[in-house]
Structure formats: structure tokens, C-alpha cells
Design a protein around this motif. Structure first.
Motif, PDB file in Angstrom:
ATOM      1  N   ARG A  39       4.530  11.961   8.583  1.00 46.58           N
ATOM      2  CA  ARG A  39       4.185  11.418   9.898  1.00 46.58           C
ATOM      3  C   ARG A  39       3.894   9.921   9.799  1.00 46.58           C
ATOM      4  N   PRO A  40       3.983   9.214  10.925  1.00 50.95           N
ATOM      5  CA  PRO A  40       3.540   7.816  10.926  1.00 50.95           C
ATOM      6  C   PRO A  40       2.041   7.763  10.608  1.00 50.95           C
ATOM      7  N   PHE A  41       1.608   6.692   9.994  1.00 51.58           N
ATOM      8  CA  PHE A  41       0.189   6.502   9.699  1.00 51.58           C
ATOM      9  C   PHE A  41      -0.181   5.071  10.021  1.00 51.58           C
ATOM     10  N   SER A  42      -1.446   4.864  10.386  1.00 46.99           N
ATOM     11  CA  SER A  42      -1.824   3.542  10.874  1.00 46.99           C
ATOM     12  C   SER A  42      -3.268   3.212  10.544  1.00 46.99           C
ATOM     13  N   ALA A  43      -3.608   1.960  10.774  1.00 46.61           N
ATOM     14  CA  ALA A  43      -4.977   1.472  10.600  1.00 46.61           C
ATOM     15  C   ALA A  43      -5.205   0.355  11.609  1.00 46.61           C
ATOM     16  N   LYS A  44      -6.433   0.225  12.047  1.00 41.67           N
ATOM     17  CA  LYS A  44      -6.801  -0.850  12.963  1.00 41.67           C
ATOM     18  C   LYS A  44      -6.861  -2.168  12.196  1.00 41.67           C
ATOM     19  N   VAL A  45      -6.539  -3.234  12.878  1.00 41.68           N
ATOM     20  CA  VAL A  45      -6.631  -4.576  12.309  1.00 41.68           C
ATOM     21  C   VAL A  45      -7.876  -5.224  12.885  1.00 41.68           C
ATOM     22  N   SER A  46      -8.782  -5.597  12.016  1.00 43.88           N
ATOM     23  CA  SER A  46      -9.997  -6.284  12.444  1.00 43.88           C
ATOM     24  C   SER A  46      -9.795  -7.781  12.330  1.00 43.88           C
ATOM     25  N   GLN A  47     -10.143  -8.498  13.376  1.00 44.95           N
ATOM     26  CA  GLN A  47      -9.991  -9.944  13.367  1.00 44.95           C
ATOM     27  C   GLN A  47     -10.792 -10.554  12.218  1.00 44.95           C
ATOM     28  N   GLY A  48     -10.189 -11.474  11.502  1.00 45.41           N
ATOM     29  CA  GLY A  48     -10.848 -12.154  10.402  1.00 45.41           C
ATOM     30  C   GLY A  48     -10.670 -11.471   9.050  1.00 45.41           C
ATOM     31  N   ARG A  49     -10.188 -10.240   9.040  1.00 44.52           N
ATOM     32  CA  ARG A  49      -9.965  -9.539   7.769  1.00 44.52           C
ATOM     33  C   ARG A  49      -8.636  -9.980   7.176  1.00 44.52           C
ATOM     34  N   GLN A  50      -8.606 -10.102   5.875  1.00 47.34           N
ATOM     35  CA  GLN A  50      -7.400 -10.542   5.188  1.00 47.34           C
ATOM     36  C   GLN A  50      -6.481  -9.394   4.791  1.00 47.34           C
ATOM     37  N   LYS A  51      -7.036  -8.167   4.770  1.00 47.32           N
ATOM     38  CA  LYS A  51      -6.195  -7.028   4.426  1.00 47.32           C
ATOM     39  C   LYS A  51      -6.762  -5.761   5.051  1.00 47.32           C
ATOM     40  N   THR A  52      -5.902  -4.756   5.121  1.00 45.57           N
ATOM     41  CA  THR A  52      -6.317  -3.435   5.572  1.00 45.57           C
ATOM     42  C   THR A  52      -5.612  -2.400   4.705  1.00 45.57           C
ATOM     43  N   THR A  53      -6.241  -1.256   4.543  1.00 45.51           N
ATOM     44  CA  THR A  53      -5.687  -0.210   3.694  1.00 45.51           C
ATOM     45  C   THR A  53      -5.260   0.975   4.539  1.00 45.51           C
ATOM     46  N   LEU A  54      -4.051   1.450   4.278  1.00 48.57           N
ATOM     47  CA  LEU A  54      -3.516   2.623   4.948  1.00 48.57           C
ATOM     48  C   LEU A  54      -3.263   3.685   3.899  1.00 48.57           C
ATOM     49  N   SER A  55      -3.333   4.939   4.293  1.00 44.22           N
ATOM     50  CA  SER A  55      -2.999   5.995   3.349  1.00 44.22           C
ATOM     51  C   SER A  55      -2.377   7.163   4.073  1.00 44.22           C
ATOM     52  N   THR A  56      -1.571   7.901   3.331  1.00 43.58           N
ATOM     53  CA  THR A  56      -0.933   9.108   3.840  1.00 43.58           C
ATOM     54  C   THR A  56      -0.664  10.012   2.653  1.00 43.58           C
ATOM     55  N   ARG A  57      -0.188  11.191   2.932  1.00 45.65           N
ATOM     56  CA  ARG A  57       0.142  12.142   1.867  1.00 45.65           C
ATOM     57  C   ARG A  57       1.554  12.650   2.120  1.00 45.65           C
ATOM     58  N   ILE A  58       2.397  12.550   1.105  1.00 48.19           N
ATOM     59  CA  ILE A  58       3.767  13.044   1.174  1.00 48.19           C
ATOM     60  C   ILE A  58       3.874  14.225   0.217  1.00 48.19           C
ATOM     61  N   VAL A  59       4.327  15.346   0.714  1.00 51.97           N
ATOM     62  CA  VAL A  59       4.422  16.561  -0.087  1.00 51.97           C
ATOM     63  C   VAL A  59       5.744  16.561  -0.855  1.00 51.97           C
ATOM     64  N   SER A  60       5.657  16.686  -2.177  1.00 53.06           N
ATOM     65  CA  SER A  60       6.817  16.822  -3.078  1.00 53.06           C
ATOM     66  C   SER A  60       7.895  15.747  -2.899  1.00 53.06           C
ATOM     67  N   PRO A  61       7.542  14.469  -3.011  1.00 53.76           N
ATOM     68  CA  PRO A  61       8.590  13.443  -2.923  1.00 53.76           C
ATOM     69  C   PRO A  61       9.453  13.450  -4.181  1.00 53.76           C
ATOM     70  N   GLU A  62      10.673  12.972  -4.052  1.00 59.06           N
ATOM     71  CA  GLU A  62      11.527  12.762  -5.221  1.00 59.06           C
ATOM     72  C   GLU A  62      10.933  11.575  -5.987  1.00 59.06           C
ATOM     73  N   GLN A  63      10.654  11.776  -7.273  1.00 60.82           N
ATOM     74  CA  GLN A  63       9.980  10.730  -8.039  1.00 60.82           C
ATOM     75  C   GLN A  63      10.965   9.746  -8.661  1.00 60.82           C
ATOM     76  N   TRP A  64      10.481   8.520  -8.854  1.00 56.60           N
ATOM     77  CA  TRP A  64      11.276   7.441  -9.435  1.00 56.60           C
ATOM     78  C   TRP A  64      11.127   7.448 -10.945  1.00 56.60           C
ATOM     79  N   THR A  65      12.242   7.333 -11.655  1.00 48.94           N
ATOM     80  CA  THR A  65      12.276   7.043 -13.088  1.00 48.94           C
ATOM     81  C   THR A  65      13.455   6.104 -13.324  1.00 48.94           C
ATOM     82  N   ALA A  66      13.575   5.574 -14.524  1.00 51.82           N
ATOM     83  CA  ALA A  66      14.723   4.719 -14.834  1.00 51.82           C
ATOM     84  C   ALA A  66      16.025   5.516 -14.770  1.00 51.82           C
ATOM     85  N   GLU A  67      15.955   6.802 -15.103  1.00 55.23           N
ATOM     86  CA  GLU A  67      17.154   7.645 -15.087  1.00 55.23           C
ATOM     87  C   GLU A  67      17.485   8.127 -13.674  1.00 55.23           C
TER      88      GLU A  67
END
Length: 167
Positions: A26-54
Motif C-alpha cells: 500500500r502507499p505509505f506517508s508521513a507528515k512534513v513539519s515545517q523547519g524539519r530537515q528530514k522525515t522517516t517513513l516505513s512500511t512492510r512488504i511481505v516476501s519481496p524478491e531479494q537483491w544479490t549480485a547474482e
């Protein structure tokens, strides 16, 4: 999300997609507070295909700055799901599996253009390293080129960045 000097947004919304454009989670979001330099968002993805060099499985995330539910800026980034661990006395593990790195040191340089490399030059370098049956590259003395890092991500190459504390 690093916001810098954003003053006109009130929300950051993200959507992860596979490379076919199908939404993952699903889409995920966070509020932006004026004056803040960053915000943290999080979500959970069930069983993603994982990255490797191969198997460099990639996804993209659309990041949208919004004001009153209207998009005012959008950025799309490629990424791979992976977990890297350094286990003292055991080695480096990727997604729970011990990896053996076989690689080369790289300097960003061409005889005809010096340190000015094109996107094509970077992709050629990664393809050449992969053709030599290597899975890793160590960067030397200066930050790696953005195009080179994109090529490593897309084509599957582990990157050891000297500036990130390889020693």
C-alpha cells in the motif's frame, strides 16, 4: 526523506512498484513539519524478491511531496531489498548467506576524457567487471559516480566504498 528547504509541502507519500509498474504493498506517508530537515517513513512488504549480485532484483519507489493532496514534486528511485551483516570471525553475509567477494579496484578515469565519464562509460565498466566473473568492486579515494552506482545496482555488483570506512 531528506527535505532540505522544503516549505510548501505538508505530506510525503510513497508507493513501491515492481519494474513492470505493478504496485507492491500500500502507499505509505508521513507528515512534513515545517523547519524539519528530514522525515522517516516505513512500511512492510511481505516476501519481496531479494537483491544479490547474482539476482539483482529491483523495485522502484515513487516519492511525492504533496500540499493539500496535490503533488508538487515527484522523485522515483530504484532499489533492492537486502540485508547486509558483518559477522566478526565469519565474514560478510547478504540476506543471511555468507558471500565471497571477488573483485577489482576501480578508478574513474578514461585516457581521452580524464575523470569525466559518461553514463555509458560507467555501464561498460560494470559489464566488463561482470564478464570477468567478478562480483565486487572497491572504489578508490573519491566518491563513486552516481551512474556507476546505478549500474552496479541494476547489473549486480557489490560496492566497497573506501570513503565509507572499508578499512
Amino acid at each position: 526523506v531528506y527535505l532540505g528547504n522544503v516549505t510548501h509541502a505538508d505530506n510525503v507519500t510513497c508507493q513501491i512498484k515492481n519494474l513492470d509498474g505493478c504496485k507492491v504493498g500500500r502507499p505509505f506517508s508521513a507528515k512534513v513539519s515545517q523547519g524539519r530537515q528530514k522525515t522517516t517513513l516505513s512500511t512492510r512488504i511481505v516476501s519481496p524478491e531479494q537483491w544479490t549480485a547474482e539476482t539483482p532484483n529491483l523495485y522502484e519507489v515513487d516519492v511525492r511531496l504533496q500540499k493539500d493532496d496535490q503533488n508538487i514534486h515527484t522523485v522515483t528511485e530504484l532499489f533492492g531489498f537486502r540485508t547486509v551483516e558483518v559477522r566478526p570471525g565469519e565474514g560478510i553475509f547478504l540476506n543471511g548467506n555468507r558471500i565471497r567477494m571477488k573483485g577489482v579496484n576501480r578508478h574513474s578515469f578514461r585516457p581521452d576524457t580524464g575523470r569525466c565519464l559518461s553514463r555509458e562509460d560507467c555501464y561498460e565498466d560494470v559489464q566488463l567487471i561482470k564478464e570477468m566473473n567478478m562480483n565486487a568492486v572497491r572504489m578508490s579515494h573519491y566518491p563513486p559516480d552516481v551512474y556507476f552506482l546505478e549500474a552496479c545496482e541494476e547489473l549486480g555488483l557489490y560496492v566497497l566504498d573506501e570513503l565509507a570506512g572499508w578499512q
